[in-house]
Design an enzyme around this catalytic site. Structure first.
Site, PDB file in Angstrom:
ATOM      1  N   GLY A   1      31.861 -11.115  56.056  1.00 32.13           N
ATOM      2  CA  GLY A   1      31.801 -12.734  55.494  1.00 32.13           C
ATOM      3  C   GLY A   1      32.404 -13.620  56.505  1.00 32.13           C
ATOM      4  O   GLY A   1      33.024 -14.401  56.240  1.00 32.13           O
TER       5      GLY A   1
ATOM      6  N   SER B   1      30.281 -15.713  58.912  1.00 32.05           N
ATOM      7  CA  SER B   1      29.411 -16.747  59.396  1.00 32.05           C
ATOM      8  C   SER B   1      29.758 -18.030  59.096  1.00 32.05           C
ATOM      9  O   SER B   1      29.350 -19.067  59.542  1.00 32.05           O
ATOM     10  CB  SER B   1      28.004 -16.406  59.447  1.00 32.05           C
ATOM     11  OG  SER B   1      27.701 -16.337  57.962  1.00 32.05           O
TER      12      SER B   1
ATOM     13  N   GLY C   1      33.076 -20.664  56.793  1.00 29.37           N
ATOM     14  CA  GLY C   1      33.941 -20.894  55.915  1.00 29.37           C
ATOM     15  C   GLY C   1      35.477 -20.034  56.186  1.00 29.37           C
ATOM     16  O   GLY C   1      35.640 -19.988  57.594  1.00 29.37           O
TER      17      GLY C   1
ATOM     18  N   GLY D   1      36.118 -17.107  56.654  1.00 27.49           N
ATOM     19  CA  GLY D   1      35.835 -15.854  57.335  1.00 27.49           C
ATOM     20  C   GLY D   1      35.639 -16.127  58.887  1.00 27.49           C
ATOM     21  O   GLY D   1      36.298 -15.566  59.948  1.00 27.49           O
TER      22      GLY D   1
ATOM     23  N   SER E   1      41.213 -14.898  44.709  1.00 27.34           N
ATOM     24  CA  SER E   1      41.220 -16.609  44.319  1.00 27.34           C
ATOM     25  C   SER E   1      42.129 -16.622  43.274  1.00 27.34           C
ATOM     26  O   SER E   1      42.362 -15.735  42.627  1.00 27.34           O
ATOM     27  CB  SER E   1      39.684 -16.900  43.915  1.00 27.34           C
ATOM     28  OG  SER E   1      39.600 -18.177  43.227  1.00 27.34           O
TER      29      SER E   1
ATOM     30  N   TYR F   1      31.992 -15.551  38.196  1.00 24.07           N
ATOM     31  CA  TYR F   1      32.854 -15.759  39.374  1.00 24.07           C
ATOM     32  C   TYR F   1      34.463 -14.781  39.077  1.00 24.07           C
ATOM     33  O   TYR F   1      34.770 -14.011  39.901  1.00 24.07           O
ATOM     34  CB  TYR F   1      33.221 -16.969  40.179  1.00 24.07           C
ATOM     35  CG  TYR F   1      34.094 -16.780  41.281  1.00 24.07           C
ATOM     36  CD1 TYR F   1      33.467 -16.348  42.539  1.00 24.07           C
ATOM     37  CD2 TYR F   1      35.247 -17.403  41.446  1.00 24.07           C
ATOM     38  CE1 TYR F   1      34.106 -16.537  43.705  1.00 24.07           C
ATOM     39  CE2 TYR F   1      36.193 -17.446  42.490  1.00 24.07           C
ATOM     40  CZ  TYR F   1      35.382 -17.098  43.587  1.00 24.07           C
ATOM     41  OH  TYR F   1      36.251 -17.170  44.887  1.00 24.07           O
TER      42      TYR F   1
END
Length: 285
Positions: free
Chosen positions: A15, A17, A19, A21, A142, A155
């Protein structure tokens, strides 16, 4: 020792690409570490990295739900850089909607990314770490893996599952000198709450006005979140380099406050149910 004392470390990060990451791999490349960066879009990753030095980067377009593709990515990482020192399971997205509104397909897609994709990476990366008796698994959870709010049921379900998986894993591999850490950020100024990273139900149900209002509030939130993604990425690197983080590493004062409130609430529930709990034991002979 999970992190090399000398020379560059090799990181396998999913992940990447956008934020957190993206910020993480950018910092790792500036440190001079080797980075295997998986993404669903190489074009987006290349554009996002701009003029960054790519000499120590292996970018790979990988569908994490495809077990064979994940195994191939891990093998490609070893062929290019040798042993993988740190795995960061970061890929994910948010979803805002009432539990009743979530379709079967939407629920399965969330678990494909949050759980089954992570499991594919673990199955591929762990054998070599166990054999080498070295390595660090960092799963990005999270604060919503520790507490829950209306509208975040899907989520939270994914992150709660990730928390249970990770805690079991940590106990299983402790004897092989493999470190395992859960990172639990609060609200962070990434594009997590933008349309590119936030799912919404395909259809809504009348009566959930509070969730519609909450959704509107969250969609307007980007740019105002408390957490700094640059500092968060630096903290994650520090977790790996030091090897001394607790099992649950909170990021953000908001995350800390919500975790403390959850602990208090859970303690109150446990004590309130104590009397009834003790009535279900088989009587002593």
């Amino acid at each position: 020792m999970s992190y090399p004392a000398t020379g560059p470390a090799t990181w396998f990060v999913t992940g990447t690409s956008r934020g957190l990451g993206l910020e993480l791999i950018a910092q790792l490349l500036r440190r001079g570490d080797n980075v295997v960066a998986t993404t669903r879009s190489l074009e987006r990753l290349e554009t996002a990295l701009g003029s960054a030095d790519r000499s120590r980067l292996l970018p790979l377009e990988v569908d994490l739900v495809d077990e064979a593709a994940v195994a191939g990515a891990v093998e490609a990482a070893r062929e290019r850089f040798g042993a993988i020192d740190v795995v960061v399971n970061n890929a994910g997205y948010g979803f805002l909607g009432a539990v009743e509104e979530v379709t079967d397909a939407e629920a399965r897609q969330m678990f494909d990314v949050q759980i089954f994709g992570v499991w594919n990476v673990l199955r591929s990366a762990l054998p070599a770490m166990r054999a080498r008796r070295s390595g660090h698994i960092i799963n990005i959870s999270s604060i919503l893996g520790l507490t829950a709010f209306p509208g975040w049921g899907l989520y939270c379900a994914g992150k709660y599952a990730l928390e249970g998986l990770t805690e079991s894993l940590a106990a299983e591999v402790a004897g092989f000198a493999v470190n395992v850490t859960l990172v639990e950020p609060g609200y962070t100024r990434t594009d997590f709450l933008r349309g590119s990273s936030l799912g919404l139900p395909s259809s809504t149900v009348d009566g959930y006005d509070a969730i519609r209002e909450m959704t509107k509030t969250h969609l307007a939130m980007p740019g105002t979140q408390l957490g700094d993604p640059v500092k968060a990425a630096t903290a994650i690197i520090g977790v790996a380099v030091s090897g001394k983080a607790p099992m649950h590493q909170l990021l953000g004062s908001d995350s800390y406050g919500l975790a403390k409130a959850r602990i208090e609430s859970l303690t109150n529930d446990v004590e309130a149910g104590r009397e009834l709990a003790f009535t279900t034991d088989v009587p002593h002979a």
